[in-house]
Motif scaffolding. Structure first.
Motif, PDB file in Angstrom:
ATOM      1  N   UNK A 169     -91.069  85.781  94.767  1.00 10.44           N
ATOM      2  CA  UNK A 169     -91.582  84.547  95.345  1.00 10.44           C
ATOM      3  C   UNK A 169     -91.658  83.429  94.321  1.00 10.44           C
ATOM      4  N   UNK A 170     -91.388  83.744  93.050  1.00 13.16           N
ATOM      5  CA  UNK A 170     -91.526  82.758  91.979  1.00 13.16           C
ATOM      6  C   UNK A 170     -92.935  82.188  91.942  1.00 13.16           C
ATOM      7  N   UNK A 171     -93.909  83.082  91.971  1.00 10.49           N
ATOM      8  CA  UNK A 171     -95.293  82.653  91.816  1.00 10.49           C
ATOM      9  C   UNK A 171     -95.654  82.723  90.341  1.00 10.49           C
ATOM     10  N   UNK A 172     -96.354  81.707  89.857  1.00  7.61           N
ATOM     11  CA  UNK A 172     -96.775  81.730  88.466  1.00  7.61           C
ATOM     12  C   UNK A 172     -97.741  82.883  88.281  1.00  7.61           C
ATOM     13  N   UNK A 217     -88.300  82.425  85.671  1.00  5.76           N
ATOM     14  CA  UNK A 217     -86.867  82.499  85.902  1.00  5.76           C
ATOM     15  C   UNK A 217     -86.371  81.406  86.830  1.00  5.76           C
ATOM     16  N   UNK A 218     -87.235  80.994  87.755  1.00 10.02           N
ATOM     17  CA  UNK A 218     -86.762  80.205  88.895  1.00 10.02           C
ATOM     18  C   UNK A 218     -86.016  78.927  88.497  1.00 10.02           C
ATOM     19  N   UNK A 219     -86.589  78.074  87.636  1.00  8.00           N
ATOM     20  CA  UNK A 219     -85.875  76.817  87.373  1.00  8.00           C
ATOM     21  C   UNK A 219     -84.474  77.037  86.802  1.00  8.00           C
ATOM     22  N   UNK A 220     -84.357  77.946  85.863  1.00  7.51           N
ATOM     23  CA  UNK A 220     -83.039  78.176  85.260  1.00  7.51           C
ATOM     24  C   UNK A 220     -82.054  78.686  86.287  1.00  7.51           C
ATOM     25  N   UNK A 221     -82.496  79.620  87.090  1.00  2.93           N
ATOM     26  CA  UNK A 221     -81.557  80.266  88.004  1.00  2.93           C
ATOM     27  C   UNK A 221     -81.231  79.355  89.173  1.00  2.93           C
ATOM     28  N   UNK A 222     -82.198  78.567  89.614  1.00  4.55           N
ATOM     29  CA  UNK A 222     -81.891  77.590  90.661  1.00  4.55           C
ATOM     30  C   UNK A 222     -80.888  76.582  90.141  1.00  4.55           C
ATOM     31  N   UNK A 223     -81.055  76.203  88.878  1.00  3.72           N
ATOM     32  CA  UNK A 223     -80.163  75.184  88.331  1.00  3.72           C
ATOM     33  C   UNK A 223     -78.748  75.728  88.183  1.00  3.72           C
ATOM     34  N   UNK A 224     -78.667  76.986  87.731  1.00  7.80           N
ATOM     35  CA  UNK A 224     -77.351  77.516  87.426  1.00  7.80           C
ATOM     36  C   UNK A 224     -76.554  77.977  88.635  1.00  7.80           C
ATOM     37  N   UNK A 225     -77.251  78.442  89.653  1.00 12.85           N
ATOM     38  CA  UNK A 225     -76.532  79.009  90.792  1.00 12.85           C
ATOM     39  C   UNK A 225     -75.791  77.913  91.557  1.00 12.85           C
ATOM     40  N   UNK A 226     -74.760  78.297  92.284  1.00 11.15           N
ATOM     41  CA  UNK A 226     -74.089  77.314  93.145  1.00 11.15           C
ATOM     42  C   UNK A 226     -75.083  76.748  94.157  1.00 11.15           C
ATOM     43  N   UNK A 227     -74.836  75.527  94.540  1.00 14.98           N
ATOM     44  CA  UNK A 227     -75.807  74.800  95.355  1.00 14.98           C
ATOM     45  C   UNK A 227     -76.248  75.574  96.596  1.00 14.98           C
ATOM     46  N   UNK A 228     -75.275  76.086  97.348  1.00 13.61           N
ATOM     47  CA  UNK A 228     -75.623  76.762  98.599  1.00 13.61           C
ATOM     48  C   UNK A 228     -76.444  78.016  98.322  1.00 13.61           C
ATOM     49  N   UNK A 229     -76.089  78.718  97.248  1.00 12.19           N
ATOM     50  CA  UNK A 229     -76.840  79.926  96.910  1.00 12.19           C
ATOM     51  C   UNK A 229     -78.268  79.554  96.529  1.00 12.19           C
TER      52      UNK A 229
END
Lengths: 101, 647, 167, 481
Positions: free
Chosen positions: D219-222, D227-239
C-alpha cells in the motif's frame, strides 16, 4: 520425544533475521536474493512446526506453495538482475540509484 | 408539480454557468464577439425563462406559490439529498417563491442589460472573452445565492459571489490599485462569510437542519437569545456583502473595476444580497427583536453616513458608490424594521436607476477616455445629450422626484417607518433623503453644467448602440418602475404576500400618507435648490462654506478616516507582530509568519525527500526499523493485554 | 532431538555464512547446505514430502538457477564488493535493528503453546495425504499457483529474452 | 480410497476464468499472428475486461463462499473486482500509445497485466491466508516485470530491480507474519483470526505486525513507502497508473477483510494502523511539495491517499467499509484520469511527467488542462468532485470519540491543506502565462481520451451525486463476518 514448537520458532526467527540483515548488508543483488530465500525458508520452518503442532496439513500446504512461489520469484528476480547488470562492469545494487529525492 | 416548474429553475440557474464554460472552452477558436453573443444569449435566456416562471407562479394560488425543487430529481431512485452526513441531510435544493423570483428577475433582467452594455463598453479590452466569462459566472453565483433552498447552498452562492467580484474588480491586472481593491473586497467579504458560517453552525446546533423550510418551521423552538445570535451573525455576513457599516470600505475602492462591473455589483448582484438574506431569514428576525433592531440601526446609520460622504466627493463613480451604500442602507433599514415589501420594492427601483446612473456615467467616462474626476468635466450636457438625459432621469429617480420610481419606493419606506413607530429612524432617513437630493444634483451640475468643459482632452463622441439602448430602456424603467405601487394599488405587497404570509404586520404601501410624501418631495426640491445655488449660481458662497467647514470637509473627504483607522487598528499591529516574529523566530525572515510557515513546510518537504536516498538497501533498512517499531508496540500491547487478563 | 540441535547449528552457521561471504558462489554452497539441513528439520516435523521438495526444488532447481546467473554476470569481473560501501552508516543500524527485531520476535514466539495432544495420523505429511489435501481442500491454491508459474514464464521471457522484441 | 468431490461454484469464479481466457487469447493471438498490432491485443484486453464484468453481473448482491472456504465472492469483493476491472481496462487504453522505444512485447505485456489483475481479484476474494499470499504474489510478480517493461530507459530497469528486491523482502515479512498468525489460531481461515485477536496473544500480535508490514509495503504506507516514488517514476506510465490504483484497491481489500475478521471496534492492536495512517498522510503530503516530476508527485500523493483510506477502518464498522469503497472508487477515477491526461498529452512518451511541460497548457489545450485540474481538485478534495465527499465521509468516521480518531482527523485536514498547495501548484502552472517556447502539445489519440473521459465522468458524477452511489448496493458493503 517431541521438540517444543517454541524451539522451532526460535530457530526460524533467528534465520529470518539473519536473512533480513543480510539483505541490508550485501551489495550483490544475487546474494541479496539468497538472503531473501533464507527469510522465506524461516517462514517455512514456522509453518511446518505449527502444522505438526496442530496436526493440520494446511501448514504444510502453505510451505509447498511458498517453495513454488519462491521458484517463480527467483526466476523473475534473476531475470531482472540479468537485464539490469548484463552491460555493467560491476554487479552492485548501490550503482542503481539514479532516481532519488 | 408540473414538469415546467421542476426543470425551468435549473435551466435558469445553469444557463449562465453554461455560458461561462462555453466561452472558456469553445470560444477561443472563434471571433471575440462570439463570446459576447454567447454571454448575452445565456443571460437573456435565463431572463426569459424567469419571466415565464414568474408569470406561472404568480398565477397560482398563494399557498402554491412557494415550492422547492430538489436535485437529484424525483424520478431518481434514491432519496433526494446530495449528501447525508448523519444526522445532517443536505439536499441540492432550490426554493422558488415570490421573494426569490423578484431577485431573479432583477438579477437576470438588469444583468442582461448590463451585459448588453458591456459589448460596447469593453470593445477595446484585450481580455474580452475572459470578461464575459466572469460576468456570466457572477450572475450564476448570484442566482445560486437567491435560488438556494437551504442555508448551505446560500453560503456557496455567497462565497461564489465574493470570488466572482474578486475576479472582476481586479480585472485590469496591470493596475495595482485594481488588484489591491479586489483583494480588499475579498478579505472583507470573507469576514462576512465567516459570520454566515457561524450562523450556520448555530442553526445546525439548534434546529439540526439547514433547510429554509425546517429552520423556519421550528424557529420558535430556539430561545430568543439563540435567535438573536443567529441574527447577529447573519447580519455580519449581510453587512460585509452589502457594504454597510463598519465593513463598508471595500465598496468605494471596488470602483477600480470596469464600469459595467460596478453597475452589476451595485444594481443587480452582490450588494443587494444582504437585503435578500435578511428578508429571506425574516422568520428569524421576527423572533429576534434585538437582532432586527441592530439591522435597522446599521442600515439607518449607513444611509446617513454614506450620504454625508457623497456630498464632498469628486470622483463620479465614487459618489455613485456612496449613493449605493446609502440606498442599500435604506433597504436594510426597511427590512430591519419589518417593512420587507417596502425594502424589496426599493431594491427593484434602485436596480433600475442605479444601473442607469452607472451606464450614463460609463458613457461619460468612455467618451472622456477614462476620466472620472468631475473637476475635469463640466458643461457636458450639450456635448453628450444622451448621457445627460439618461443620467438626469436616474438622478430624478434616486432623489425621489415625482413621478419617478424613487419617489414611490423611498416614500414607502419612510411611510412604513412612521407606521411601525420608529420616529428617530424616520428622522434620520428623511435627513438622508435631503442629502441624497443635494449630492446627486451636485453631481449633475458638476458634470454636465457649471460652466464650460474643464478637461484637457477634447471628448470624443464615440457612441455605441449597445450602450445607448440599455440606458434608454433603464431610463424608461426608472420612470415607470415606481408605478407598481400607486395609491390604492400595491402590486409589490400582494405579489410578495405568500412569502411573508406569516407576518401579521405586513403593511400595504397602497395607502399613501400624502402630507409625508409631499414633505419629502419638498425636501428633495430643497436639496436640488441648495446644489443649484452652490454649484450653479454662487460659487463664491461655496468657497466660503468650504473654508468655514474645513475640518468637516476633510473628515468627509476621507470617508470618516475609516481606512486609516482600520490601517492602524488591524494592519499595523498585524505587520508588527509578523515582522517581530520574523525577526526573532526566523532570522532570515522577510515577510513574517506566512513565509516562516511556508519555509517550515518546505523544510519538511526536503526532509521527506532526504528519506528517498535512491539506495534500495536504505529503503530496506527503513522497513526493518518500521518492523522493529511496530513489533515493539504490539508486544507492549500484548503485554498489557496479558496483564489485564491476569488481573 | 540431537538431530534437531545439530541441524539448528548448521542452519544458523550456514545462514550467517550465506550473508557473510563476499563471493556469491560461496553463498550458494552455504545455501545448499542450509537447505539440506532444513530438509532434515522438516523430517523431524513429519513433513516427508516437504523435505523431498526442499531438496529437489530448492537445492536442486533454484540454486542451480542462481549459479547460472552468477556465472553469467560475474565471469571476468573482479569480485563485487571491493572497497568500502558508499552507504556509510548502513551496517551498524542494520545489525542493531536486526538484533532488536530478533529480540522482539523472540519475545513474541517465546511462549507459543503446543496444542493439546492430538494423535499424529500415520500418513501425516506423506505424499499421498499431501496430494489429497492439495487437490481437495486447497484446490484453489493449487490452481492459482499454476497461474503464478505462468506469470513467471511470461515474465522471464519478457525480461531476459528481449532480443526477440519487435516493435 | 474415495475422494469427496470439491464443491466448486463456477459462478463465483466466472469473472476470473473469463479474464484468464482473455489473457490466453491475447497470448495465442500474439503467438499465431506475429504482426498483431497493439490495438488488436489491447482491444482484446479491454473486451475481456468487459466480458469479465458481464460475468460479474450474476454475482451482484450475492454472497458465495466456495472451494472449501478459500474464496469468497460477496458484495464486498464485488465492488473491488469492478474497480480492478475498470482500472485494467483504462490501463489498456493508456498503454495503447506506448512508444516503440518503450520496449516489451505487447502480447506478453497485455497478458501480464491481465494475470496481474487476476491476482488482485484473488486478493479481493481471498478468504484464507494461503489465498491472500497467492493473490499478493501473483499481483506482485507480474508487476515486477511490468515495471521493467520500459527497459530501454535506465530508470525503468532500476525500478524493476528495486521493486523486485524490496517486494521480495516485504513478502518475507508477509510469510513469516502469516506463519505466526497461523500459529496463533491453528487455522488458515481469516474468520478464525477473531478468537486469537481477542486474546491478544504475543504470537498473534507479532504475526499481525509482520503481516501488516507486508501489506503496508504494497500500500506504500509510511514507513514502508520508500520504494514508491522511485518505482512510480521509473515504471512506464500506464504501469504506474495501474500500480497506483490496482495494487491499492486489491491490497485494501485484503487489509479490510483481515481487520474486519479479526478486530472489534476498539481493539488496541489497531493503534499501530492509525499511527501508520497519520505518518503516511504527513509523509505523502510533505514529500510531494518539492516534486517536479508528476509521476513522483503522484507517488507521494498516493502515499497520502492510502493514509486517508486507512482512516476508513477507524471504528471497524459498516459505514467505514462503505466509505472505503467510495473513496477507493473516487481515487480510482481521479488517478486513472490524471495519468490518462499525462499519457494523452505525451502521446505515449514520458515527456508529460515533467511539471514544466504543463506551463501555460490551458492556453494551448484547454480541455486536457481543465480535466487535469478537475482531477487534481478531486485529489485535493474540492467540493463537487468525488474526492470531496470521500474526505467528508472519512472525516466523519475519524470523529468517533477516540483520541487517535481526532488525531487522524486533524492530520487529514492538515494534509489536505498542504495538498492544496501541492496540487494547486500544478494547476497554477497550467494556467500561468507562457513565456518563451513551450513544448508542443500534440497527443490527441482516441483511446486515452476515452480513459480520461471515463475518469472525468466518474469524478464528476460521484461528486455531484455522491449519495446516490454511496447509498447504492455495491457501496453498502456487507460487513465481513
Amino acid at each position: 520425544m517431541q521438540i517444543p514448537v517454541g524451539d522451532y520458532l526460535a530457530v526460524s526467527a533467528a534465520l529470518f533475521i539473519t536473512g533480513a540483515v543480510g539483505f541490508l548488508l550485501r551489495r550483490n543483488p544475487i546474494t541479496m536474493l539468497m538472503a531473501i530465500e533464507l527469510m522465506w525458508n524461516a517462514g517455512n520452518i514456522a509453518f511446518a512446526a505449527f502444522a505438526r503442532s496442530f496436526v493440520d496439513m494446511s501448514g504444510q500446504i502453505f510451505v509447498f506453495i511458498v517453495i513454488t512461489v519462491a521458484a517463480a520469484e527467483a526466476a523473475i528476480a534473476l531475470a531482472i538482475v540479468v537485464m539490469v547488470f548484463r552491460r555493467r562492469p560491476h554487479v552492485d545494487v548501490d550503482d542503481i540509484s539514479i532516481m532519488r529525492g | 408539480m408540473s414538469g415546467t416548474l421542476t426543470t425551468v429553475p435549473f435551466t435558469i440557474l445553469f444557463l449562465p454557468l453554461f455560458g461561462t464554460i462555453v466561452i472558456a472552452f469553445v470560444c477561443p477558436r472563434f471571433h471575440r464577439v462570439a463570446a459576447a453573443i454567447i454571454a448575452n444569449l445565456a443571460i437573456f435566456g435565463s431572463f426569459l425563462l424567469t419571466v415565464i416562471l414568474a408569470l406561472t407562479v404568480w398565477r397560482l394560488p398563494p399557498a402554491a406559490q412557494a415550492f422547492t425543487v430538489k436535485y437529484p430529481p424525483a424520478w431518481a431512485a434514491h432519496p433526494q439529498f446530495w449528501a447525508h452526513i448523519p444526522p445532517l441531510t443536505i439536499s441540492f435544493e432550490l426554493r422558488i417563491d415570490p421573494l426569490a423570483l423578484v431577485w431573479m428577475l432583477i438579477v437576470t433582467g438588469v444583468g442582461f442589460l448590463i451585459h448588453l452594455y458591456s459589448i460596447g463598453y469593453m470593445a477595446e479590452s484585450k481580455n474580452y472573452r475572459t470578461f464575459f466569462a466572469y460576468m456570466n459566472l457572477f450572475v450564476f453565483t448570484m442566482l445560486v445565492l437567491v435560488m438556494a433552498g437551504n442555508f448551505l447552498w446560500l453560503l456557496v452562492g455567497w462565497g461564489g459571489v465574493g470570488l466572482a467580484s474578486y475576479l472582476l474588480i481586479g480585472f485590469d491586472t496591470d493596475r495595482p490599485a485594481a488588484v489591491a481593491a479586489a483583494r480588499k473586497a475579498l478579505i472583507l467579504n470573507v469576514i462576512g462569510d465567516v459570520g454566515i458560517m457561524l450562523a450556520l453552525f448555530l442553526m445546525y446546533a439548534h434546529f439540526g437542519s439547514l433547510s429554509y423550510k425546517e429552520v423556519f418551521a421550528n424557529v420558535t423552538s430556539a430561545g430568543p437569545a439563540a435567535l438573536n445570535w443567529i441574527g447577529i451573525w447573519l447580519l455580519l455576513g449581510a453587512v460585509a456583502k452589502s457594504a454597510q457599516l463598519p465593513l463598508q470600505t471595500w465598496l468605494p475602492d471596488a470602483m477600480e473595476g470596469p464600469t459595467p462591473v460596478s453597475a452589476l455589483i451595485h444594481a443587480a448582484t452582490m450588494v443587494t444580497a444582504g437585503v435578500y438574506l435578511i428578508a429571506r431569514a425574516h422568520p428569524i428576525y421576527d423572533h429576534a427583536p434585538l437582532a432586527a433592531q441592530t439591522v435597522a440601526i446599521v442600515g439607518c446609520a449607513t444611509a446617513l453616513f454614506a450620504a454625508t460622504i457623497g456630498c464632498v466627493q469628486y470622483d463620479i463613480k465614487r459618489v455613485l458608490a456612496y449613493s449605493t451604500m446609502s440606498q442599500i442602507g435604506y433597504m436594510v433599514l426597511a427590512v430591519g424594521v419589518g417593512a420587507y415589501a417596502a425594502g424589496t420594492f426599493h431594491f427593484v427601483t434602485h436596480a433600475f436607476f442605479k444601473a442607469l446612473l452607472f451606464m450614463a456615467a460609463g458613457i461619460v467616462i468612455h467618451n472622456l477616455s477614462g476620466e472620472q474626476d468631475t473637476r475635469k468635466m463640466g458643461g457636458l450636457a450639450k456635448r453628450m445629450p444622451l448621457a445627460f438625459s439618461t443620467f438626469l432621469a436616474g438622478t430624478l429617480a434616486i432623489t425621489g422626484i415625482f413621478p419617478f420610481a424613487g419617489f414611490f419606493s423611498k416614500d414607502a419606506i419612510l411611510d412604513q417607518l412612521l407606521r411601525l413607530h420608529h420616529p428617530a429612524l424616520w428622522f434620520f432617513a428623511t435627513l438622508t433623503a435631503l442629502l441624497t437630493a443635494f449630492y446627486m444634483f451636485r453631481l449633475v451640475f458638476l458634470t454636465f453644467f457649471s460652466g464650460a468643459y474643464r478637461g484637457e482632452h477634447e471628448p470624443h463622441a464615440a457612441r455605441s448602440g449597445t450602450m445607448a439602448l440599455p440606458a434608454v430602456l433603464l431610463a424608461v424603467l426608472s420612470l415607470v418602475g415606481g408605478w407598481l405601487v400607486l395609491p390604492g394599488h400595491d402590486a409589490v405587497t400582494s405579489a410578495l404576500a405568500s412569502t411573508f404570509a406569516d407576518r401579521s404586520t405586513l403593511e400595504s404601501m397602497a395607502d399613501f400618507n400624502w402630507p409625508l410624501s409631499l414633505g419629502t418631495l419638498a425636501l428633495a426640491v430643497v436639496g436640488f435648490l441648495a446644489a443649484y445655488a452652490l454649484y450653479e449660481r454662487a460659487p463664491q458662497m461655496r468657497e466660503r462654506l468650504r473654508t468655514t467647514l474645513r475640518p468637516v470637509r476633510a473628515l468627509l473627504m476621507n470617508a470618516y478616516y475609516f481606512d486609516t483607522i482600520y490601517h492602524w487598528l488591524f494592519e499595523v499591529p498585524a505587520y508588527t507582530v509578523a515582522s517581530d516574529f520574523a525577526r526573532y523566530v526566523d532570522p532570515e525572515g522577510i515577510a513574517g509568519v506566512t513565509t516562516g510557515l511556508a519555509r517550515t513546510t518546505v523544510h519538511l518537504g526536503d526532509t521527506m525527500r532526504g528519506w528517498e536516498t535512491g539506495y534500495l538497501r536504505r529503503y530496506g533498512l527503513s522497513m526493518l526499523v518500521g518492523v522493529v517499531l511496530i513489533l515493539a508496540y504490539y508486544l507492549y500491547v500484548a503485554h498489557q493485554g496479558a496483564a489485564l487478563g491476569a488481573r | 532431538m540431537v538431530l534437531f540441535w545439530i541441524c539448528t547449528v548448521v542452519l544458523l552457521l550456514t545462514g550467517i555464512g550465506v550473508i557473510a561471504s563476499r563471493q556469491p558462489v560461496h553463498s550458494v554452497i552455504g545455501l545448499i547446505v542450509n537447505f539440506t539441513a532444513l530438509a532434515v528439520v522438516f523430517l523431524t516435523l513429519s513433513a516427508d514430502f516437504l523435505a523431498m521438495m526442499q531438496i529437489i526444488i530448492y537445492a536442486g532447481a533454484i540454486l542451480v538457477l542462481f549459479l547460472f546467473v552468477i556465472t553469467l554476470l560475474t565471469v571476468g569481473n573482479e569480485p563485487v564488493e571491493r572497497g568500502p560501501s558508499r552507504l556509510s552508516f548502513q551496517t551498524a543500524p542494520s545489525v542493531a535493528a536486526g538484533l532488536a527485531a530478533l529480540a522482539l520476535l523472540a519475545l513474541g514466539v517465546r511462549n507459543a503453546q503446543p496444542s493439546a495432544g492430538i494423535a499424529l495420523p500415520a500418513d501425516f505429511g506423506s505424499v499421498a495425504s499431501f496430494g489429497l489435501q492439495l487437490l481437495t481442500t486447497h484446490l484453489f491454491a493449487f490452481e492459482v499457483t499454476a497461474f503464478i508459474l505462468l506469470v513467471a514464464v511470461i515474465g522471464v521471457v519478457l525480461m531476459a529474452g528481449r532480443k526477440e522484441v519487435r516493435f | 480410497m474415495t475422494i469427496a468431490p470439491v464443491a466448486i461454484s463456477w459462478t463465483a469464479l466466472a469473472p476470473m476464468v473469463v479474464l484468464a481466457c482473455g489473457g490466453l487469447v491475447v497470448m495465442l493471438v500474439d503467438l499465431l499472428s506475429r504482426s498483431a498490432s497493439r490495438a488488436v491485443l489491447y482491444g482484446i484486453g479491454v473486451v475481456s475486461c468487459i466480458a469479465a464484468f458481464a460475468a460479474m453481473l450474476p454475482l451482484y448482491g450475492r454472497s458465495i463462499v466456495t472451494l472449501n472456504g478459500a474464496f469468497a465472492a460477496d458484495r464486498f469483493s464485488w465492488t473491488f473486482d469492478a474497480l480492478l476491472l475498470f482500472t485494467l481496462a483504462l490501463t489498456f487504453l493508456l498503454s495503447s500509445l506506448r512508444k516503440a522505444d518503450d520496449g516489451g512485447s505487447p502480447g506478453s505485456y497485455a497478458a501480464l497485466l491481465i494475470f496481474c489483475t487476476i491476482g488482485g481479484m484473488v486478493m479481493a476474494g481471498a478468504n484464507n491466508l494461503i489465498a491472500v499470499f497467492l493473490g499478493i504474489e501473483q499481483l506482485s510478480l507480474a508487476l515486477y516485470v511490468l515495471a521493467g517493461t520500459g527497459f530501454p530507459r535506465e530508470s525503468s530497469q532500476e525500478a524493476a530491480l528495486k521493486y523486485v528486491l524490496l517486494g521480495s523482502l516485504a513478502s518475507g515479512f508477509l510469510i513469516f507474519g502469516s506463519a505466526l498468525l497461523y500459529g496463533a489460531d491453528g487455522s488458515m481461515a481469516l474468520a478464525a483470526l477473531a478468537k486469537a485477536a481477542a486474546s491478544l496473544s504475543p504470537l498473534f500480535v507479532a504475526g499481525f505486525a509482520l503481516f501488516l508490514v507486508g501489506l503496508g509495503f504494497k500500500l506504500a504506507l509510511a514507513p514502508f513507502h520508500t520504494w514508491a516514488p522511485d518505482i512510480y517514476e521509473g515504471s512506464p506510465l500506464a504501469v504506474t497508473a495501474f500500480m497506483a490504483v490496482g495494487v491499492k484497491v486489491a491490497t485494501f481489500a485484503v487489509l479490510a477483510r483481515v481487520v474486519y475478521a479479526a478486530f472489534g471496534h476498539d481493539s488496541p492492536a489497531l493503534v499501530a494502523l492509525w499511527a501508520i495512517a497519520i505518518l503516511s498522510m504527513l509523509v505523502g503530503n510533505f514529500g510531494a511539495i518539492r516534486q517536479r516530476n508528476l509521476k513522483r508527485l503522484m507517488a507521494f500523493s498516493s502515499i497520502a491517499q492510502a493514509g486517508y483510506i486507512v482512516v476508513a477502518l477507524n471504528g471497524v464498522n459498516r459505514e467505514g467499509l462503505s466509505a472505503m469503497l467510495f473513496y477507493l472508487a473516487a481515487y480510482a477515477f481521479t488517478t486513472m484520469g490524471a495519468f490518462g491526461v499525462m499519457a494523452l498529452l505525451g502521446d505515449g512518451s514520458e515527456s508529460y511527467a515533467d511539471l514544466d511541460a504543463y506551463r501555460g497548457l490551458f492556453f494551448k489545450r484547454p480541455w486536457p488542462a481543465a480535466l487535469m485540474a478537475l482531477f487534481f481538485f478531486s485529489l485535493a478534495g474540492i467540493p463537487a468532485t468525488a474526492g470531496f465527499y470521500g474526505k467528508i465521509l472519512l472525516l466523519q468516521l475519524a470523529f468517533n470519540g477516540t483520541a487517535w480518531g481526532v488525531a487522524m482527523a486533524v492530520t487529514l485536514v492538515l494534509g489536505t491543506l498542504i495538498s492544496f498547495y501541492v496540487y494547486g501548484k500544478v494547476v497554477w502552472n497550467m494556467f500561468a502565462a507562457v513565456e518563451g517556447e513551450a513544448p508542443a502539445a500534440s497527443g490527441n489519440a482516441i483511446a486515452p481520451w476515452i480513459a480520461v473521459a471515463a475518469g472525468a465522468l466518474g469524478t464528476i458524477v460521484f461528486g455531484v451525486l455522491p449519495q446516490t452511489f454511496y447509498a447504492s448496493q455495491p457501496f453498502l458493503a456487507a460487513a465481513a463476518k
